[in-house]
Write a protein that holds these residues in place. Structure first.
Motif, PDB file in Angstrom:
ATOM      1  N   ALA A  35      41.097  51.830  91.480  1.00  0.00           N
ATOM      2  CA  ALA A  35      39.708  51.459  91.754  1.00  0.00           C
ATOM      3  C   ALA A  35      39.082  50.720  90.599  1.00  0.00           C
ATOM      4  O   ALA A  35      38.077  50.046  90.749  1.00  0.00           O
ATOM      5  CB  ALA A  35      38.884  52.700  92.080  1.00  0.00           C
ATOM      6  N   VAL A  36      39.674  50.803  89.412  1.00  0.00           N
ATOM      7  CA  VAL A  36      39.113  50.122  88.263  1.00  0.00           C
ATOM      8  C   VAL A  36      39.186  48.624  88.404  1.00  0.00           C
ATOM      9  O   VAL A  36      38.496  47.881  87.732  1.00  0.00           O
ATOM     10  CB  VAL A  36      39.842  50.575  86.978  1.00  0.00           C
ATOM     11  CG1 VAL A  36      41.240  49.996  86.918  1.00  0.00           C
ATOM     12  CG2 VAL A  36      39.068  50.168  85.734  1.00  0.00           C
TER      13      VAL A  36
ATOM     14  N   ALA B 257      31.735  40.910  82.043  1.00  0.00           N
ATOM     15  CA  ALA B 257      31.174  41.538  80.842  1.00  0.00           C
ATOM     16  C   ALA B 257      32.041  42.665  80.319  1.00  0.00           C
ATOM     17  O   ALA B 257      31.589  43.454  79.494  1.00  0.00           O
ATOM     18  CB  ALA B 257      29.770  42.072  81.134  1.00  0.00           C
ATOM     19  N   GLU B 258      33.277  42.767  80.774  1.00  0.00           N
ATOM     20  CA  GLU B 258      34.149  43.837  80.319  1.00  0.00           C
ATOM     21  C   GLU B 258      35.591  43.450  80.537  1.00  0.00           C
ATOM     22  O   GLU B 258      35.893  42.475  81.226  1.00  0.00           O
ATOM     23  CB  GLU B 258      33.833  45.138  81.064  1.00  0.00           C
ATOM     24  CG  GLU B 258      34.106  45.048  82.559  1.00  0.00           C
ATOM     25  CD  GLU B 258      33.660  46.285  83.314  1.00  0.00           C
ATOM     26  OE1 GLU B 258      32.787  46.995  82.788  1.00  0.00           O
ATOM     27  OE2 GLU B 258      34.177  46.518  84.419  1.00  0.00           O
ATOM     28  N   ILE B 259      36.459  44.220  79.945  1.00  0.00           N
ATOM     29  CA  ILE B 259      37.888  44.046  80.131  1.00  0.00           C
ATOM     30  C   ILE B 259      38.464  45.414  80.464  1.00  0.00           C
ATOM     31  O   ILE B 259      38.085  46.423  79.857  1.00  0.00           O
ATOM     32  CB  ILE B 259      38.558  43.447  78.882  1.00  0.00           C
ATOM     33  CG1 ILE B 259      40.037  43.198  79.138  1.00  0.00           C
ATOM     34  CG2 ILE B 259      38.359  44.314  77.649  1.00  0.00           C
ATOM     35  CD1 ILE B 259      40.711  42.385  78.051  1.00  0.00           C
ATOM     36  N   ALA B 260      39.344  45.457  81.493  1.00  0.00           N
ATOM     37  CA  ALA B 260      39.899  46.718  81.963  1.00  0.00           C
ATOM     38  C   ALA B 260      41.414  46.641  81.934  1.00  0.00           C
ATOM     39  O   ALA B 260      42.007  45.567  82.115  1.00  0.00           O
ATOM     40  CB  ALA B 260      39.409  47.030  83.382  1.00  0.00           C
TER      41      ALA B 260
ATOM     42  N   SER C  51      43.664  54.776  82.279  1.00  0.00           N
ATOM     43  CA  SER C  51      42.693  53.774  82.728  1.00  0.00           C
ATOM     44  C   SER C  51      41.650  53.577  81.638  1.00  0.00           C
ATOM     45  O   SER C  51      41.088  54.552  81.124  1.00  0.00           O
ATOM     46  CB  SER C  51      42.028  54.228  84.022  1.00  0.00           C
ATOM     47  OG  SER C  51      41.033  53.301  84.414  1.00  0.00           O
ATOM     48  N   VAL C  52      41.379  52.322  81.305  1.00  0.00           N
ATOM     49  CA  VAL C  52      40.472  51.996  80.197  1.00  0.00           C
ATOM     50  C   VAL C  52      39.543  50.870  80.623  1.00  0.00           C
ATOM     51  O   VAL C  52      39.969  49.919  81.298  1.00  0.00           O
ATOM     52  CB  VAL C  52      41.275  51.591  78.943  1.00  0.00           C
ATOM     53  CG1 VAL C  52      40.343  50.995  77.886  1.00  0.00           C
ATOM     54  CG2 VAL C  52      42.001  52.787  78.366  1.00  0.00           C
TER      55      VAL C  52
END
Length: 459
Positions: free
Chosen positions: A303-304, A398-401, A451-452
């Motif tokens: 889901a990330v 605005a992010e990195i996963a 998960s990050v």
């Protein structure tokens, strides 16, 4: 506080009672009051005897009364209102001049309400004016030019005399009271500032100790990340070298060469890290509150990546996204492909997937994501022999996963490796220091996932 029981300090100022001999806190205060009372008693004794002689009373009785009245000045610090009232009461007998002056000063300098001070000062002034007016009238009656001075002029002279005997001690006492309050206020402010400075010094010491602790933790985390991955791969290759040394000399030679390369890479990374520790002067990052990691509980890690921008690119590298990573001496996302290739060479089935358009995310963020992937693959080597792994990297606005998953072990025996149990803790600390989210746990099929999510606006 009773107006007749206000405690007065040695300078004539009122305040809370302090320990000492009766109401005197210092010997010089007692000596001053005793001297003033003695002088006042002598004055009142003389004036009382004179007044008694004029009125036909025994002079001895008047002098004795004057001694008692003048000695009341000894109580001025304890009961200033009573002293002034005694002075007003004996003013018709034309005695207590010093008693009235000192009493008015002490009353004005004490903490007695100002309305009471004004009322008593007005009473004292009115009594003094009446006594002066009567004396002037009596003197004028016995003079030959009595008609030359009118009654209004007598009243004016009497009022001026009363004002001259009442206003100066009252004003001087009010000044002493205001000055004392100012000094006390400044002293309290200085004490408050001193306490604030002490608190600030204590907080500075706490921050310095916390910074040292954070720095020790960071150094330990860096050492763990740099050494654990390389050494784990070297141990895996050493086990493989032992298995094929006699059967396939050519493969054994290749494995030995690969071991040497990994050892040199580990030494190079250690030198880079130690160089940063010696020269860098960056501020230690403060851990931010840990938000809820995207992806929820174990088993829902995919889901990330819901709604990630861009198309999936199977097996693509991250591109050259950290040209300035050398400024902090850490790895960058452009090296993820080489990291995955090292694990593939060691016999792990691992795949890298990149989603979205690669972009620079800042050297610290990229180093954090790289170290998380590195530690996750190291854990697969240690605890899930023969398992396949999948590394999914997603660039968002605005992010990195990043999501690292692996299936269950296929039963392939693994070489026992030491583990301190700090791998997941170190990953969490790295991520939360940037205000990101971290989640790790087993998957329903018996595997494991990490998960990050790290905030990384476009640079």
């Amino acid at each position: 506080m009773s107006t007749t029981g206000a405690h007065v300090h040695d300078d004539g100022a009122a305040g809370p009672p302090r320990t000492g001999w009766w109401w005197w806190t210092r010997r010089r205060g007692f000596l001053l009051d005793a001297s003033l009372a003695a002088v006042s008693a002598l004055e009142c004794a003389f004036e009382g005897g004179t007044f008694a002689q004029k009125t036909g009373i025994m002079p001895g009785a008047g002098a004795l009364l004057g001694i008692v009245v003048g000695s009341v000045l000894l109580l001025r610090r304890r009961w200033p209102v009573a002293v002034v009232l005694v002075g007003v009461a004996v003013s018709p007998a034309q005695m207590g001049f010093l008693l009235s002056l000192v009493g008015l000063y002490t009353l004005a300098a004490s903490e007695v309400p100002r309305r009471i001070t004004a009322a008593l000062a007005a009473m004292n002034g009115l009594g003094t004016m009446l006594v002066a007016f009567l004396n002037f009238e009596d003197s004028l009656r016995g003079s030959t030019d009595g008609d030359s001075m009118s009654v209004p002029l007598t009243l004016i002279v009497s009022a001026l005399m009363a004002l001259g005997l009442t206003a100066p001690p009252v004003l001087l006492g009010l000044y002493a009271r205001a000055r004392r309050r100012l000094v006390e206020s400044l002293r309290e402010r200085a004490d408050g500032l001193e306490r604030e400075l002490e608190l600030l010094a204590e907080k500075a010491l706490e921050r310095a100790e916390r910074a040292r602790s954070d720095e020790r933790t960071r150094i330990a985390r860096e050492m763990h990340d740099v050494v654990a991955h390389r050494v784990s791969l070297m141990v895996v290759h050493a086990a493989a070298l032992k298995a094929v040394a006699l059967k396939d000399p050519q493969q054994a030679s290749a494995s030995a060469e690969l071991l040497g390369d990994m050892g040199r890479q580990a030494l190079t990374e250690l030198r880079q890290m130690l160089g940063v520790l010696r020269t860098a002067s960056e501020v230690v990052a403060r851990p931010a509150p840990v938000p809820v990691a995207s992806g929820g509980s174990a088993g829902s890690g995919d889901a990330v990546f819901m709604g990630a921008a861009g198309e999936r690119t199977e097996g693509a590298g991250a591109g050259d996204t950290c040209a300035d990573a050398d400024t902090v001496g850490g790895p960058c996302l452009a090296e993820l492909a080489a990291l995955v290739e090292e694990s593939q060479t060691a016999g792990m089935g691992v795949e890298l997937t990149v989603e979205g358009e690669s972009r620079p995310c800042g050297p610290r963020v990229e180093a954090t994501v790289y170290r998380v992937v590195q530690e996750a693959l190291t854990n697969v080597h240690k605890h899930a022999g023969g398992a396949k792994a999948h590394v999914r990297l997603a660039y968002r606005e605005a992010e990195i996963a990043v999501l690292i998953t692996n299936g269950p072990s296929d039963g392939t025996p693994t070489t026992p490796l030491p583990s301190g149990g700090h791998g997941l803790l170190g990953m969490r600390e790295r991520v939360t220091s940037h205000g990101g989210g971290f989640a790790a746990g087993p998957t329903p099929d018996g595997g494991f996932r990490v998960s990050v999510m790290v905030p990384a606006p476009a640079v």
